[in-house]
Design an enzyme around this catalytic site. Structure first.
Site, PDB file in Angstrom:
ATOM      1  N   GLN A  41      56.168 -41.241  -4.908  1.00  0.00           N
ATOM      2  CA  GLN A  41      57.227 -40.903  -5.869  1.00  0.00           C
ATOM      3  C   GLN A  41      56.672 -40.884  -7.291  1.00  0.00           C
ATOM      4  OE1 GLN A  41      61.405 -42.648  -5.911  1.00  0.00           O
ATOM      5  NE2 GLN A  41      60.468 -43.901  -7.486  1.00  0.00           N
ATOM      6  N   HIS A  50      65.561 -56.635  -7.669  1.00  0.00           N
ATOM      7  CA  HIS A  50      64.733 -57.782  -7.320  1.00  0.00           C
ATOM      8  C   HIS A  50      63.637 -57.924  -8.368  1.00  0.00           C
ATOM      9  CE1 HIS A  50      61.940 -54.737  -5.996  1.00  0.00           C
ATOM     10  NE2 HIS A  50      62.806 -54.273  -5.109  1.00  0.00           N
ATOM     11  N   LEU A  82      58.005 -56.326  -2.516  1.00  0.00           N
ATOM     12  CA  LEU A  82      59.444 -56.466  -2.735  1.00  0.00           C
ATOM     13  C   LEU A  82      60.122 -55.093  -2.642  1.00  0.00           C
ATOM     14  CD1 LEU A  82      59.848 -59.145  -5.544  1.00  0.00           C
ATOM     15  CD2 LEU A  82      59.503 -59.415  -3.073  1.00  0.00           C
ATOM     16  N   HIS A 115      61.891 -54.830  -9.861  1.00  0.00           N
ATOM     17  CA  HIS A 115      62.603 -54.112 -10.930  1.00  0.00           C
ATOM     18  C   HIS A 115      62.510 -54.874 -12.255  1.00  0.00           C
ATOM     19  CE1 HIS A 115      64.943 -52.870  -7.233  1.00  0.00           C
ATOM     20  NE2 HIS A 115      64.672 -51.687  -7.749  1.00  0.00           N
ATOM     21  N   ASN A 120      70.653 -53.165  -6.774  1.00  0.00           N
ATOM     22  CA  ASN A 120      70.233 -54.198  -5.830  1.00  0.00           C
ATOM     23  C   ASN A 120      68.867 -54.720  -6.268  1.00  0.00           C
ATOM     24  OD1 ASN A 120      69.240 -54.814  -2.515  1.00  0.00           O
ATOM     25  ND2 ASN A 120      71.015 -55.737  -3.459  1.00  0.00           N
ATOM     26  N   MET A 124      68.031 -47.859  -8.303  1.00  0.00           N
ATOM     27  CA  MET A 124      69.228 -47.668  -7.484  1.00  0.00           C
ATOM     28  C   MET A 124      69.971 -48.999  -7.360  1.00  0.00           C
ATOM     29  SD  MET A 124      68.444 -44.670  -4.790  1.00  0.00           S
ATOM     30  CE  MET A 124      67.723 -45.661  -3.484  1.00  0.00           C
TER      31      MET A 124
END
Lengths: 281, 281
Positions: A154, A34, A185, A37, A32, A30
């Site tokens: 998830q 950090h 994070l 990711h 943004n 999504m």
């Protein structure tokens, strides 16, 4: 690195790779971004020829009163970070591009394993995740898809519907990336005040303490109650503290491998974390 | 023509075609094939290089008390018919092969357009169709998939979830094939006694009469009531007689194109049929 904002554009960009049987890796996000990711992208680069990262804040996985509108959109900064780790294609579609102008009538629901943990306090959340991830899988058609273990439930939900629906790709779970003080994070960490940011690592500290207590033979129920009590004392509002088997089935005591789960709010920011605890016979 | 009974076998059989970018056509069936199915295969042969026909009686689309156990399994005869029309691969998996040994937790539901017509008297039916067709699409990964318009609502449901989930294929609807006396071909016609088989074409005859009456300006509600009354008089137990727009949205009067739908039982055999009626301005 290319950035595509339409399905048609992405399909065209991927055609050469697909036609030459290149391995396509996919990291849905999504935005943004950090280090968590970026770790997913690095994992993808290791085993794939082409890595696609999607950036899409998916409206249908947010509930009423959740942070859809305020969720940070930082495409420029995200693009720089992704270029640095060797992402090949960013797919950043609009809501219109993903959901079209006709009403969506189709829903995908995964039973049982979405009933509790985050599913309990976020009704409909995992349906929204299942729908958008299925759509993205069908659009990107990757060989491998990468998800962080921070969103453990998830990941389990995605593994489940991929198996149940015979979706032709492999799901890879990647371990949690933590700050030096242990905080998992998360894009939502950016919502924390300086003071809250100091308190936030308590979650991980308590999870590690709990692991230790379990290995020393303390009863599971006691260990969970203790995490909960200490979180409350530290200023959190606890949503849940639970233990499950790795497949999310329930567990009564520490007689097999399990996962400890925490969700708790600091002010209006909801944080989640988890820790796998191995049972040594 | 090859027959594959496992997903792995099918994937291997399809690999050469997929690697050389051949157009793959897919016709999902429950077997007990008749001229209607063969027409689908012929339509597929026209625009595809390779045609796969699946034969799978899908347990999860049958309700309690429906004819899952007695549904005719006629693989040998079906194979001969399919060879004659140029089918390249039959995929005839077991229930175990399709659903595995782990419980399935995932469901796909399509809202609104499954609430009435056959959805009303067959709760869960279209969820079962959506799940198995999605699974088959993911297993076969065709470019085109062919469905008969006799199951008009099913075709609309499939078009809807293919669009909603971005499934990368094109759905082709093929017109109803009828016996000389007008009866829509269906595997379930085999359940009819000789006497019932004589009565069965009444459905189509009444649909054609209704079309005529509508074109002559009779009120829609009256026309529908008349079909229903005459079916009852002929010995049917009517499930529904309805009119809808082609996209299954409701319609109050004959002021646009519409579709007439009938479902009715003769003894224990449930027959369905439909007729598109064009509005001429």
């Amino acid at each position: 690195m290319k950035t595509e904002t339409t399905i048609q554009g992405l399909t065209a960009s991927l055609a050469p790779a697909r036609n030459t049987k290149k391995m396509i890796g996919f990291v849905p996000t999504m935005g943004n971004l950090h280090e968590g990711h970026l770790t997913l992208v690095r994992a993808a680069k290791k085993i794939c020829d082409i890595v696609v990262v999607s950036i899409f804040v998916n409206p249908i996985q947010f509930g009423a009163g959740e942070d859809f509108d305020s969720y940070p959109r930082t495409l420029e900064q995200d693009s720089r970070l992704l270029a640095d780790v060797g992402c090949d294609i960013i797919f950043a579609p609009s809501v219109e591009q993903m959901y079209g102008s006709q009403p969506r009538l189709t829903n995908i629901s995964v039973g049982q394993i979405t009933d509790d943990l985050c599913g309990k306090s976020r009704p409909g959340h995992f349906d929204g995740v299942a729908v958008v991830v299925t759509k993205l899988f069908n659009i990107v058609q990757p060989d491998y898809a990468f998800f962080g273990q921070k969103d453990y439930q998830q990941l389990a939900v995605i593994r489940q519907f991929v198996q149940d629906l015979n979706i032709p790709l492999e799901v890879i779970g990647v371990p949690i990336v933590r700050a030096e003080d242990g905080l998992a994070l998360s894009s939502r960490n950016g919502y924390l005040s300086a003071e809250q940011r100091e308190i936030a690592p308590t979650i991980y500290r308590l999870l590690k303490q709990a692991e230790q207590s379990l290995q020393e033979g303390k009863a599971l129920s006691e260990v969970l109650a203790n995490i909960s009590a200490q979180l409350t004392q530290a200023g959190f509002v606890v949503d849940y503290v639970e233990a499950r088997q790795p497949n999310l089935q329930s567990v009564e005591q520490f007689d097999r491998n399990l996962v400890l789960f925490v969700a708790a709010k600091l002010g209006s920011t909801r944080l989640i974390d988890n820790l796998e605890v191995d049972f040594k016979t």
